[in-house]
Design an enzyme around this catalytic site. Structure first.
Site, PDB file in Angstrom:
ATOM      1  CG  LEU A 194      -2.127   0.963   1.047  1.00  0.00           C
ATOM      2  CD1 LEU A 194      -3.190   0.370   0.134  1.00  0.00           C
ATOM      3  CD2 LEU A 194      -2.742   1.323   2.397  1.00  0.00           C
ATOM      4  N   GLY A 195       1.736   1.353  -1.014  1.00  0.00           N
ATOM      5  CA  GLY A 195       2.564   2.547  -1.176  1.00  0.00           C
ATOM      6  C   GLY A 195       1.832   3.587  -1.998  1.00  0.00           C
ATOM      7  NE  ARG A 196       6.126   6.324  -4.650  1.00  0.00           N
ATOM      8  CZ  ARG A 196       7.364   6.119  -4.168  1.00  0.00           C
ATOM      9  NH1 ARG A 196       7.899   6.998  -3.340  1.00  0.00           N
ATOM     10  NH2 ARG A 196       8.059   5.070  -4.529  1.00  0.00           N
ATOM     11  CB  ILE A 197       1.106   2.507  -7.319  1.00  0.00           C
ATOM     12  CG1 ILE A 197       2.184   3.342  -8.021  1.00  0.00           C
ATOM     13  CG2 ILE A 197       0.111   1.972  -8.357  1.00  0.00           C
ATOM     14  CD1 ILE A 197       3.110   2.540  -8.928  1.00  0.00           C
ATOM     15  CB  SER A 252       2.568  -3.226   3.498  1.00  0.00           C
ATOM     16  OG  SER A 252       1.811  -2.591   4.500  1.00  0.00           O
ATOM     17  NE  ARG A 253       8.814  -4.656   3.963  1.00  0.00           N
ATOM     18  CZ  ARG A 253       9.905  -4.142   3.424  1.00  0.00           C
ATOM     19  NH1 ARG A 253      11.041  -4.812   3.512  1.00  0.00           N
ATOM     20  NH2 ARG A 253       9.874  -2.972   2.794  1.00  0.00           N
ATOM     21  NE  ARG A 269      10.089  -3.465 -11.925  1.00  0.00           N
ATOM     22  CZ  ARG A 269       9.417  -2.399 -12.360  1.00  0.00           C
ATOM     23  NH1 ARG A 269       8.158  -2.537 -12.737  1.00  0.00           N
ATOM     24  NH2 ARG A 269       9.989  -1.223 -12.428  1.00  0.00           N
ATOM     25  CG  ASP A 326       1.499  -4.038 -17.105  1.00  0.00           C
ATOM     26  OD1 ASP A 326       1.269  -4.035 -18.335  1.00  0.00           O
ATOM     27  OD2 ASP A 326       2.204  -3.192 -16.532  1.00  0.00           O
ATOM     28  CD  GLU A 372       8.404  -7.345 -17.933  1.00  0.00           C
ATOM     29  OE1 GLU A 372       9.015  -6.309 -18.213  1.00  0.00           O
ATOM     30  OE2 GLU A 372       7.505  -7.409 -17.098  1.00  0.00           O
ATOM     31  CG  HIS A 390       6.404  -3.554 -17.948  1.00  0.00           C
ATOM     32  ND1 HIS A 390       7.519  -4.060 -17.320  1.00  0.00           N
ATOM     33  CD2 HIS A 390       6.041  -2.459 -17.236  1.00  0.00           C
ATOM     34  CE1 HIS A 390       7.827  -3.293 -16.273  1.00  0.00           C
ATOM     35  NE2 HIS A 390       6.929  -2.312 -16.209  1.00  0.00           N
TER      36      HIS A 390
END
Ligand code: NDP
Length: 319
Positions: A156-159, A178-179, A236, A260, A265, A283
Site C-alpha cells: 500500500l505505497g504510492r500506487i 505490507s510489512r 514486477r 502486466d 520480459e 508492461h
C-alpha cells in the site's frame, strides 16, 4: 571536450526525451550493439552520470566500471534493476519518477480487474472470430461482479493507495498487506499475506520488486486465493512464482489472472497464451502520452538538480 556533463545513457528512452537529454548533456548511448566491456574499459572513467530505465537498470558491474559516477537518473519509479547497495557504498545519488505515474498504473490495475472478471478480452476474441453470429446469438459464459467485491492489495505505497481509492469508488471492501501498517488510511492492514489471499476476491500486487519480494506470491498464496479468486499483478514479474501461477491457472486453483509484468520480459510463459482466464499486457501500465511525458521531465529534472542545483535531486531514492 564538451562543457556539458558526460552522461551515459543505458538503453533507449522516448525519442523526445533523448533529444532533450542531448541538448543539455553530453550523452553517449550504451545500447545492445556495443561491446560493453571494451567500451567501459576505454571510456568508463569519463562519465559522471547515468540515465537509465526500469528495463535497462544499472547493475553492480556497470557501476563498478564507472569510477567517476555521481548520479543515476532512472526513467521509472521501480529501481529493482539498479544495484542500490553499490550506489550507496560509493555515495552515488539515485533519482527516479515516483507519484507522476500513480494514476495510470492504478487505472490499469482496475482495468485488469474488470477485464479478467468480466471476461472482456475473451469476449473480444469471441466477437472477432465471428462466433456470436455463427453460434446463433449464444454469448460467452458469465463473468463475476467487480463492484462491491473484496480487494486485497499487496503493497500500500504510492500506487497501492491510488488503487485503493479507485476500489472505494467501486464500493469494494479493501484490505492490504505490507510489512508495516500505513498510518491514517481507512483500509484494514492484514499482517498475514495468506489471510489476505483467503479473504480476497481480487488480490492486486503492487509491492516493490527486487530480492525482498521475490516469489512473495507462491503456490501457498495462490491456494489461499482459491478457485473463486483473481490475481492482478502490476508490480514486477519477480514477485510471483511464475511456474506456480501457470500451474494454478491451468488447474483451476485460482479463477484467473491479469498480468502486466513477467519474470523474463519480453517473454511471457507460452502456456498462458491459450488460456481464456488470463489477460496479458506487455508492461504498459504507465504507458500514456501524459504519464510518459511527466516521467521524462522528472528524469531530466533529477539530472539537472544534480548538476545545476547543488546536487538536489527532485526525487531521490532514499539510500
Ligand atoms: P512504494 O515504495 O510507494 O510502495 C511499495 C510498497 O511495497 C510499500 O507499501 C511497502 O510497504 C511494500 N513492500 C515492500 N516490500 C514488501 C514486502 N517484502 N512485503 C510486503 N510489502 C512490501 O512504491 P510505488 O507504489 O511507487 O511503486 C510500487 C512498485 O510498482 C514499483 O516498485 C514498481 O516496481 C512497480 N511499478 C510497475 C509499473 C508497471 O508499469 N507495471 C509502473 C510503476 C511502478 P512496507 O515497506 O511496509 O512493506
Amino acid at each position: 571536450p564538451s562543457e556539458k556533463p558526460s552522461v551515459l545513457q543505458v538503453g533507449r528512452l522516448p525519442p523526445w526525451l533523448e533529444q532533450r537529454l542531448n541538448d543539455e548533456f553530453d550523452i553517449t548511448l550504451l545500447d545492445r550493439q556495443i561491446d560493453r566491456a571494451a567500451f567501459l574499459r576505454d571510456d568508463g572513467a569519463r562519465f559522471t552520470g547515468v540515465v537509465t530505465s526500469a528495463f535497462a537498470g544499472a547493475d553492480a558491474a556497470l557501476i563498478a566500471a564507472l569510477p567517476s559516477l555521481q548520479v543515476i537518473s532512472n526513467f521509472g519509479v521501480g529501481v529493482d534493476r539498479i544495484d542500490l547497495a553499490a550506489a550507496k557504498a560509493r555515495g552515488i545519488a539515485v533519482g527516479h519518477t515516483p507519484d507522476v505515474l500513480n494514476d495510470c498504473v492504478a487505472d490499469m490495475a482496475m482495468g485488469l480487474v474488470i477485464d479478467v472478471a468480466r471476461r472482456s478480452m475473451e469476449a473480444d476474441r469471441f466477437m472477432r472470430a465471428g462466433r456470436w453470429a455463427t453460434g446463433g446469438g449464444k454469448s460467452i459464459g458469465l463473468g463475476r461482479k467487480v463492484s462491491g467485491a473484496r480487494m486485497g492489495i499487496v503493497g500500500l505505497g504510492r500506487i497501492g493507495q491510488t488503487i485503493a481509492r479507485r476500489a472505494d469508488g467501486f464500493d469494494m471492501a479493501v484490505r492490504y498487506h505490507s510489512r508495516n501498517p500505513v498510518a491514517d488510511v481507512p483500509w484494514t492492514h492484514e499482517p498475514s499475506l495468506l489471510e489476505l489471499a483467503r479473504w480476497s476476491d481480487f488480490l492486486v500486487v503492487i509491492v516493490a520488486g527486487g530480492a525482498g519480494t521475490r516469489h512473495l506470491i507462491n503456490a501457498d498464496v495462490l491456494q489461499a486465493l482459491g478457485p473463486r479468486g483473481f490475481l492482478v499483478n502490476v508490480a514486477r514479474g519477480s514477485v510471483i512464482d511464475e511456474p506456480a501461477l501457470v500451474q494454478a491457472l491451468q488447474q483451476g486453483v485460482i479463477a484467473g489472472a491479469g498480468l502486466d509484468v513477467f519474470e523474463n520480459e519480453p517473454h511471457a510463459p507460452e502456456a498462458l497464451f491459450g488460456l481464456d482466464n488470463v489477460v496479458l499486457l506487455p508492461h504498459i501500465a504507465s504507458n500514456t502520452e501524459e504519464t510518459r511525458e511527466a516521467m521524462g521531465l522528472l528524469t531530466l529534472d533529477n539530472l539537472r538538480g544534480h548538476y545545476f542545483n547543488q546536487g538536489q535531486l527532485v526525487a531521490a531514492v532514499p539510500l
